[in-house]
Design a protein around this motif. Structure first.
Motif, PDB file in Angstrom:
ATOM      1  N   MET B   1      43.213  44.486  35.483  1.00 44.42           N
ATOM      2  CA  MET B   1      42.110  45.547  34.820  1.00 44.42           C
ATOM      3  C   MET B   1      42.790  46.547  34.330  1.00 44.42           C
ATOM      4  O   MET B   1      43.929  47.164  34.284  1.00 44.42           O
ATOM      5  CB  MET B   1      41.479  46.125  35.967  1.00 44.42           C
ATOM      6  CG  MET B   1      40.201  45.165  36.524  1.00 44.42           C
ATOM      7  SD  MET B   1      39.304  45.969  37.654  1.00 44.42           S
ATOM      8  CE  MET B   1      39.828  45.684  39.127  1.00 44.42           C
ATOM      9  N   GLY B   3      43.119  50.319  32.203  1.00 42.36           N
ATOM     10  CA  GLY B   3      43.003  51.696  32.392  1.00 42.36           C
ATOM     11  C   GLY B   3      42.301  52.456  31.126  1.00 42.36           C
ATOM     12  O   GLY B   3      42.100  51.937  29.960  1.00 42.36           O
ATOM     13  N   VAL B  45      35.789  41.896  49.102  1.00 48.47           N
ATOM     14  CA  VAL B  45      34.734  42.851  49.195  1.00 48.47           C
ATOM     15  C   VAL B  45      33.847  42.632  48.109  1.00 48.47           C
ATOM     16  O   VAL B  45      33.688  42.159  46.999  1.00 48.47           O
ATOM     17  CB  VAL B  45      35.346  44.249  48.550  1.00 48.47           C
ATOM     18  CG1 VAL B  45      34.380  45.183  48.493  1.00 48.47           C
ATOM     19  CG2 VAL B  45      36.560  44.613  49.511  1.00 48.47           C
ATOM     20  N   MET B  65      35.255  41.033  44.708  1.00 50.40           N
ATOM     21  CA  MET B  65      36.605  41.667  44.391  1.00 50.40           C
ATOM     22  C   MET B  65      37.500  41.009  45.617  1.00 50.40           C
ATOM     23  O   MET B  65      37.145  41.109  46.940  1.00 50.40           O
ATOM     24  CB  MET B  65      36.591  42.883  44.306  1.00 50.40           C
ATOM     25  CG  MET B  65      36.013  43.613  43.433  1.00 50.40           C
ATOM     26  SD  MET B  65      36.210  45.494  43.200  1.00 50.40           S
ATOM     27  CE  MET B  65      35.057  46.049  44.074  1.00 50.40           C
ATOM     28  N   ILE B  67      41.059  41.948  47.722  1.00 57.60           N
ATOM     29  CA  ILE B  67      41.669  43.214  48.189  1.00 57.60           C
ATOM     30  C   ILE B  67      42.348  43.677  46.977  1.00 57.60           C
ATOM     31  O   ILE B  67      41.928  45.011  46.987  1.00 57.60           O
ATOM     32  CB  ILE B  67      42.256  42.862  49.641  1.00 57.60           C
ATOM     33  CG1 ILE B  67      41.434  42.278  50.611  1.00 57.60           C
ATOM     34  CG2 ILE B  67      42.882  44.366  50.048  1.00 57.60           C
ATOM     35  CD1 ILE B  67      40.143  42.994  50.879  1.00 57.60           C
ATOM     36  N   GLN B  69      42.102  43.491  43.823  1.00 57.25           N
ATOM     37  CA  GLN B  69      41.222  43.970  42.587  1.00 57.25           C
ATOM     38  C   GLN B  69      40.492  45.250  43.217  1.00 57.25           C
ATOM     39  O   GLN B  69      40.164  46.280  42.662  1.00 57.25           O
ATOM     40  CB  GLN B  69      40.233  42.978  42.349  1.00 57.25           C
ATOM     41  CG  GLN B  69      40.827  42.129  41.616  1.00 57.25           C
ATOM     42  CD  GLN B  69      39.565  40.888  41.219  1.00 57.25           C
ATOM     43  OE1 GLN B  69      38.533  40.581  42.196  1.00 57.25           O
ATOM     44  NE2 GLN B  69      39.700  40.353  40.123  1.00 57.25           N
ATOM     45  N   PHE B  70      40.006  45.272  44.616  1.00 53.59           N
ATOM     46  CA  PHE B  70      39.178  46.597  45.232  1.00 53.59           C
ATOM     47  C   PHE B  70      40.069  47.785  45.248  1.00 53.59           C
ATOM     48  O   PHE B  70      39.779  48.717  44.860  1.00 53.59           O
ATOM     49  CB  PHE B  70      38.691  46.302  46.496  1.00 53.59           C
ATOM     50  CG  PHE B  70      38.346  47.628  47.096  1.00 53.59           C
ATOM     51  CD1 PHE B  70      39.157  48.159  48.152  1.00 53.59           C
ATOM     52  CD2 PHE B  70      37.208  48.185  46.894  1.00 53.59           C
ATOM     53  CE1 PHE B  70      38.883  49.326  48.653  1.00 53.59           C
ATOM     54  CE2 PHE B  70      36.822  49.408  47.558  1.00 53.59           C
ATOM     55  CZ  PHE B  70      37.485  50.048  48.362  1.00 53.59           C
ATOM     56  N   PHE B  73      40.297  48.976  41.614  1.00 54.09           N
ATOM     57  CA  PHE B  73      38.783  49.631  41.531  1.00 54.09           C
ATOM     58  C   PHE B  73      38.837  50.954  42.050  1.00 54.09           C
ATOM     59  O   PHE B  73      38.297  52.095  41.352  1.00 54.09           O
ATOM     60  CB  PHE B  73      37.760  48.743  42.093  1.00 54.09           C
ATOM     61  CG  PHE B  73      36.358  49.203  41.836  1.00 54.09           C
ATOM     62  CD1 PHE B  73      35.489  49.641  42.863  1.00 54.09           C
ATOM     63  CD2 PHE B  73      35.878  48.547  40.506  1.00 54.09           C
ATOM     64  CE1 PHE B  73      34.195  49.945  42.432  1.00 54.09           C
ATOM     65  CE2 PHE B  73      34.360  48.850  40.240  1.00 54.09           C
ATOM     66  CZ  PHE B  73      33.799  49.578  41.234  1.00 54.09           C
ATOM     67  N   TYR B  74      39.136  50.932  43.507  1.00 50.21           N
ATOM     68  CA  TYR B  74      39.052  52.494  44.038  1.00 50.21           C
ATOM     69  C   TYR B  74      40.145  53.286  43.336  1.00 50.21           C
ATOM     70  O   TYR B  74      39.638  54.524  43.083  1.00 50.21           O
ATOM     71  CB  TYR B  74      39.802  52.145  45.529  1.00 50.21           C
ATOM     72  CG  TYR B  74      39.349  53.513  46.404  1.00 50.21           C
ATOM     73  CD1 TYR B  74      40.113  53.414  47.641  1.00 50.21           C
ATOM     74  CD2 TYR B  74      38.658  54.390  46.078  1.00 50.21           C
ATOM     75  CE1 TYR B  74      39.958  54.502  48.499  1.00 50.21           C
ATOM     76  CE2 TYR B  74      38.599  55.472  46.984  1.00 50.21           C
ATOM     77  CZ  TYR B  74      39.383  55.421  48.169  1.00 50.21           C
ATOM     78  OH  TYR B  74      39.139  56.455  48.938  1.00 50.21           O
ATOM     79  N   GLN B  76      40.955  53.533  40.185  1.00 59.03           N
ATOM     80  CA  GLN B  76      40.533  53.887  38.862  1.00 59.03           C
ATOM     81  C   GLN B  76      39.559  55.116  39.165  1.00 59.03           C
ATOM     82  O   GLN B  76      39.272  55.822  38.307  1.00 59.03           O
ATOM     83  CB  GLN B  76      39.928  52.659  38.196  1.00 59.03           C
ATOM     84  CG  GLN B  76      40.676  51.596  38.002  1.00 59.03           C
ATOM     85  CD  GLN B  76      41.175  51.346  36.583  1.00 59.03           C
ATOM     86  OE1 GLN B  76      41.336  52.402  35.928  1.00 59.03           O
ATOM     87  NE2 GLN B  76      41.727  50.422  36.021  1.00 59.03           N
ATOM     88  N   PHE B  77      38.680  54.781  39.996  1.00 60.86           N
ATOM     89  CA  PHE B  77      37.405  55.650  40.231  1.00 60.86           C
ATOM     90  C   PHE B  77      37.978  57.165  40.694  1.00 60.86           C
ATOM     91  O   PHE B  77      37.624  58.173  40.625  1.00 60.86           O
ATOM     92  CB  PHE B  77      36.486  55.309  41.128  1.00 60.86           C
ATOM     93  CG  PHE B  77      35.274  54.771  40.571  1.00 60.86           C
ATOM     94  CD1 PHE B  77      35.225  53.295  40.349  1.00 60.86           C
ATOM     95  CD2 PHE B  77      34.102  55.377  40.135  1.00 60.86           C
ATOM     96  CE1 PHE B  77      34.499  52.729  39.834  1.00 60.86           C
ATOM     97  CE2 PHE B  77      33.371  55.186  39.839  1.00 60.86           C
ATOM     98  CZ  PHE B  77      33.243  53.531  39.230  1.00 60.86           C
ATOM     99  N   LYS B  78      39.185  57.209  41.749  1.00 60.93           N
ATOM    100  CA  LYS B  78      39.875  58.306  41.985  1.00 60.93           C
ATOM    101  C   LYS B  78      40.465  58.958  40.632  1.00 60.93           C
ATOM    102  O   LYS B  78      40.514  60.135  40.434  1.00 60.93           O
ATOM    103  CB  LYS B  78      41.047  58.094  42.803  1.00 60.93           C
ATOM    104  CG  LYS B  78      40.576  57.786  44.289  1.00 60.93           C
ATOM    105  CD  LYS B  78      41.940  57.604  45.188  1.00 60.93           C
ATOM    106  CE  LYS B  78      42.062  56.442  46.101  1.00 60.93           C
ATOM    107  NZ  LYS B  78      42.942  56.480  47.252  1.00 60.93           N
ATOM    108  N   GLU B  79      41.010  58.171  39.757  1.00 63.06           N
ATOM    109  CA  GLU B  79      41.349  58.933  38.471  1.00 63.06           C
ATOM    110  C   GLU B  79      40.497  59.312  37.866  1.00 63.06           C
ATOM    111  O   GLU B  79      40.416  60.467  37.257  1.00 63.06           O
ATOM    112  CB  GLU B  79      42.125  57.602  37.608  1.00 63.06           C
ATOM    113  CG  GLU B  79      43.567  57.424  38.128  1.00 63.06           C
ATOM    114  CD  GLU B  79      44.138  56.406  37.157  1.00 63.06           C
ATOM    115  OE1 GLU B  79      44.914  55.420  37.801  1.00 63.06           O
ATOM    116  OE2 GLU B  79      43.896  56.324  35.793  1.00 63.06           O
ATOM    117  N   ILE B  80      39.073  58.559  37.682  1.00 61.20           N
ATOM    118  CA  ILE B  80      38.087  59.300  37.104  1.00 61.20           C
ATOM    119  C   ILE B  80      37.682  60.594  37.727  1.00 61.20           C
ATOM    120  O   ILE B  80      37.312  61.683  36.835  1.00 61.20           O
ATOM    121  CB  ILE B  80      36.824  58.311  37.098  1.00 61.20           C
ATOM    122  CG1 ILE B  80      37.128  57.171  36.173  1.00 61.20           C
ATOM    123  CG2 ILE B  80      35.519  58.917  36.518  1.00 61.20           C
ATOM    124  CD1 ILE B  80      36.098  55.921  36.492  1.00 61.20           C
TER     125      ILE B  80
END
Lengths: 129, 87
Positions: B1, B3, B45, B65, B67, B69-70, B73-74, B76-80
């Motif tokens: 994925m 960034g 997930v 997803m 594990i 991939q999850f 995903f997690y 990336q959201f923390k970075e956001i």
């Protein structure tokens, strides 16, 4: 049979030895070749089998950016940051579809909270029994 | 994925083309067995997103997803979250 049962190496040796002893079974050379092949390709084969068993949409990609939204009408709302997230989904062998979502800070934190719950569950699952 | 910065989002930041996330539901599942593999033992997930477009029309989107991939995903959201906090 080897891939289907996801044999570990001990099971593999036992299985192959049994096969060499069978009438019309394999030779010990053939057993050695099969053993070598399985050891080096096991992960890839497993991945392939796992993929075959997944027919829901998978997450193919995620891109994001954060914008600062400015609104001049209400001074209290000037400079509201917003996250734009583009998700790429696809089913096995099919074209991707895209979803473009907008989140404010509150929403991002709500999602983070949910995702941390998922992580807790994963950790609980991975605990040795 | 991917960034940030490695690929521009396809669509512009206009409210007409971005959807709002109303709800996110999740499930941690374990695939036990399948006809192609008797011993899968594969955790995944599953996520259900409920989104509304600008006209208020609501639709569901579900996906799975692995594990890793999850975890991405997690992350990336923390970075956001980290970035959105500083803007």
């Amino acid at each position: 049979s080897i891939a289907s049962a996801d044999m570990d190496f001990n099971q593999l040796e036992a299985f192959l030895t049994a096969q060499t002893k069978k009438q019309g079974g394999i030779t010990s050379d053939q057993a050695a070749v099969i053993s070598k092949f399985w050891k080096s390709h096991k992960t890839k084969i497993r991945e392939s089998l796992v993929n075959q068993s997944c027919w829901e949409s998978g997450l193919r990609g995620l891109s994001w950016r954060v914008d600062g939204k400015s609104q001049s009408r209400h001074s209290a709302q000037i400079h509201t940051p917003v996250a734009l997230v583009e998700l790429e989904f696809g089913k096995r062998g099919q074209e991707s579809e895209f979803l473009c979502l907008e989140f404010d800070e509150v929403k991002v934190n709500q999602i983070l909270k949910k995702l941390s719950e998922v992580e807790e569950s994963i950790n609980a699952l991975m605990q040795p029994a | 994925m991917e960034g940030p910065g490695s690929r521009e989002p396809m669509l512009d930041a206009k409210s007409e083309v971005t959807d709002q996330l109303i709800d996110l539901q999740w499930k941690l599942g374990m695939a036990v067995s399948s006809d192609s593999c008797r011993s899968l033992k594969y955790p995944y997930v599953a996520v259900m997103l409920k989104v509304a477009d600008h006209s208020g029309h609501v639709k569901n989107k579900s996906f799975e997803m692995t594990i890793p991939q999850f975890q991405n995903f997690y992350r990336q959201f923390k970075e956001i979250a980290a970035v959105i906090e500083t803007v």
